[in-house]
Structures are given as C-alpha cells and as structure tokens.
Write a protein that holds these residues in place. Structure first.
Motif, PDB file in Angstrom:
ATOM      1  N   GLU A  88       0.814  -1.215   0.000  1.00  9.84           N
ATOM      2  CA  GLU A  88       0.000   0.000   0.000  1.00  9.84           C
ATOM      3  C   GLU A  88       0.851   1.271   0.000  1.00  9.84           C
ATOM      4  O   GLU A  88       0.338   2.351  -0.221  1.00  9.84           O
ATOM      5  CB  GLU A  88      -0.928   0.011   1.221  1.00  9.84           C
ATOM      6  CG  GLU A  88      -1.924  -1.128   1.239  1.00  9.84           C
ATOM      7  CD  GLU A  88      -2.775  -1.129   2.495  1.00  9.84           C
ATOM      8  OE1 GLU A  88      -2.976  -0.059   3.101  1.00  9.84           O
ATOM      9  OE2 GLU A  88      -3.242  -2.221   2.886  1.00  9.84           O
ATOM     10  N   ILE A  89       2.145   1.134   0.243  1.00 10.10           N
ATOM     11  CA  ILE A  89       3.039   2.296   0.328  1.00 10.10           C
ATOM     12  C   ILE A  89       3.603   2.596  -1.054  1.00 10.10           C
ATOM     13  O   ILE A  89       3.963   1.688  -1.805  1.00 10.10           O
ATOM     14  CB  ILE A  89       4.171   2.035   1.342  1.00 10.10           C
ATOM     15  CG1 ILE A  89       3.566   1.839   2.725  1.00 10.10           C
ATOM     16  CG2 ILE A  89       5.172   3.167   1.343  1.00 10.10           C
ATOM     17  CD1 ILE A  89       4.555   1.445   3.773  1.00 10.10           C
ATOM     18  N   ASN A  90       3.712   3.883  -1.375  1.00 13.89           N
ATOM     19  CA  ASN A  90       4.235   4.327  -2.664  1.00 13.89           C
ATOM     20  C   ASN A  90       5.758   4.432  -2.578  1.00 13.89           C
ATOM     21  O   ASN A  90       6.302   5.491  -2.253  1.00 13.89           O
ATOM     22  CB  ASN A  90       3.609   5.663  -3.043  1.00 13.89           C
ATOM     23  CG  ASN A  90       4.013   6.112  -4.423  1.00 13.89           C
ATOM     24  OD1 ASN A  90       4.833   5.491  -5.087  1.00 13.89           O
ATOM     25  ND2 ASN A  90       3.421   7.211  -4.860  1.00 13.89           N
ATOM     26  N   PHE A  91       6.448   3.340  -2.867  1.00  9.91           N
ATOM     27  CA  PHE A  91       7.910   3.329  -2.791  1.00  9.91           C
ATOM     28  C   PHE A  91       8.542   4.118  -3.932  1.00  9.91           C
ATOM     29  O   PHE A  91       9.706   4.494  -3.845  1.00  9.91           O
ATOM     30  CB  PHE A  91       8.442   1.892  -2.755  1.00  9.91           C
ATOM     31  CG  PHE A  91       8.212   1.216  -1.440  1.00  9.91           C
ATOM     32  CD1 PHE A  91       8.989   1.539  -0.340  1.00  9.91           C
ATOM     33  CD2 PHE A  91       7.208   0.280  -1.288  1.00  9.91           C
ATOM     34  CE1 PHE A  91       8.783   0.933   0.888  1.00  9.91           C
ATOM     35  CE2 PHE A  91       6.991  -0.332  -0.064  1.00  9.91           C
ATOM     36  CZ  PHE A  91       7.782  -0.006   1.019  1.00  9.91           C
ATOM     37  N   ALA A  92       7.786   4.373  -5.002  1.00  3.80           N
ATOM     38  CA  ALA A  92       8.322   5.190  -6.088  1.00  3.80           C
ATOM     39  C   ALA A  92       8.585   6.610  -5.582  1.00  3.80           C
ATOM     40  O   ALA A  92       9.509   7.277  -6.043  1.00  3.80           O
ATOM     41  CB  ALA A  92       7.341   5.216  -7.257  1.00  3.80           C
ATOM     42  N   ARG A  93       7.792   7.071  -4.639  1.00  6.22           N
ATOM     43  CA  ARG A  93       7.950   8.418  -4.105  1.00  6.22           C
ATOM     44  C   ARG A  93       8.978   8.459  -2.966  1.00  6.22           C
ATOM     45  O   ARG A  93       9.821   9.352  -2.916  1.00  6.22           O
ATOM     46  CB  ARG A  93       6.601   8.949  -3.615  1.00  6.22           C
ATOM     47  CG  ARG A  93       6.705  10.363  -3.067  1.00  6.22           C
ATOM     48  CD  ARG A  93       5.378  11.022  -2.700  1.00  6.22           C
ATOM     49  NE  ARG A  93       4.505  10.163  -1.932  1.00  6.22           N
ATOM     50  CZ  ARG A  93       3.253   9.873  -2.277  1.00  6.22           C
ATOM     51  NH1 ARG A  93       2.750  10.353  -3.386  1.00  6.22           N
ATOM     52  NH2 ARG A  93       2.508   9.108  -1.527  1.00  6.22           N
ATOM     53  N   ILE A  94       8.935   7.489  -2.050  1.00 11.51           N
ATOM     54  CA  ILE A  94       9.831   7.578  -0.882  1.00 11.51           C
ATOM     55  C   ILE A  94      11.167   6.898  -1.102  1.00 11.51           C
ATOM     56  O   ILE A  94      12.113   7.149  -0.372  1.00 11.51           O
ATOM     57  CB  ILE A  94       9.158   7.012   0.390  1.00 11.51           C
ATOM     58  CG1 ILE A  94       8.930   5.512   0.287  1.00 11.51           C
ATOM     59  CG2 ILE A  94       7.882   7.746   0.710  1.00 11.51           C
ATOM     60  CD1 ILE A  94       8.519   4.869   1.602  1.00 11.51           C
TER      61      ILE A  94
END
Length: 163
Positions: free
Chosen positions: A83-89
């Motif tokens: 569910e986490i946006n790893f592309a951003r973080i």
C-alpha cells in the motif's frame, strides 16, 4: 313487584352466544397481535446473535504465546506493505538499513514494524508526504498523529544529511 330477570327475555340466549363469540374473536386478535410482536422481537435477537456468531467465526481461535504475538503482528503489517508508494519515498533493503531507533519515538519493535513494510533508511522517512505518514501510521498500527508530533520526517532529514 316486577321480575327483571334478563335470562327470561326471548333473545337472551342468542345475546349470550353473540357476546361469547365476540369475546372469543377479540381474544384471538389480541393474542395474534401479541404473538406477532414477540416473533418480530425474537427474530431481531436471532439476527443479531447470528451476526455475533459470524463475527466470532471470523476471528482466529488459535491461542498464541507472547513471542508468537510479535510474529503475527509483523506478518499482518508485512501483508500491507504494497500500500506504500515506494516510487515516491524510495526503495531500500536490509543491507543498507539505518538504525531507525535513533529517531525519537522509534523503539525496537517499531523499527521491526518499519522494516516489515520495507522502510529501512532515514532518506525514506525524510521523503514522507502527509499521505505517506497517514498510510504508514495506519499500517504499523501506531498512535494517530504520533509521527507528526515526534517530527520523524524532520529528524530523519537531519540524520540523512549527517550520514
């Protein structure tokens, strides 16, 4: 004097039978309505009891030891990591993990929870947006607003620069 015995009237027995019939019908109607109300109440109780039983059946009945409880929590958290946006973080691995316990408010178990969802570095935490903070807070089952109050993002940014 005069004799006023109502039973001596010509249609007295007919009136008695009519009153008996009317009282019997009224008794039946009152009993029917009362029984229908009782049935509705019992059906409502049955429906709520069935919902409670269904809820109980959904909960796993396994009794776990305290050590296994930590594993269960980490597995539950790990299942929601997508569910986490790893592309951003940013993406990191355990090989290049920072000691997240340096951040005020992050303890050993909380660090394990963060690792379970793929957050290993100060840089990842420094890149959090408000949406990320809310999502991570929900996933790791942490106190709402605690990440902002402890200023994880600011602390992580400073620690990432020092590193």
């Amino acid at each position: 004097m005069f004799n006023m015995n109502p039973l001596n009237l010509a249609d007295a027995q007919m009136q008695l039978w009519i009153m008996l019939l009317v009282s019997g019908i009224l008794g039946f109607i009152i009993g029917y309505i009362s029984r229908q109300r009782t049935i509705r109440e019992l059906e409502g109780e049955l429906a709520s009891t069935e919902r409670a039983v269904d809820d109980c059946l959904k909960i796993p009945a396994a009794v776990v030891a305290a050590a296994d409880n930590e594993t269960l929590v980490l597995n539950r958290i790990r299942a929601r990591a997508n569910e986490i946006n790893f592309a951003r973080i940013g993406v990191a691995s355990a090989a290049n993990a920072d000691d997240l316990k340096v951040i005020v408010g992050v303890g050993p178990f909380l660090e394990k929870k963060l690792h379970a969802i793929g957050i290993y570095t100060f840089r990842q935490i420094a890149n959090f947006t408000q949406e990320d903070i809310d999502k991570v807070n929900d996933i790791i089952e942490f106190f709402p607003g605690r990440i902002e109050r402890d200023n994880w993002v600011g602390q992580a940014a400073e620690l990432a620069v020092k590193k």
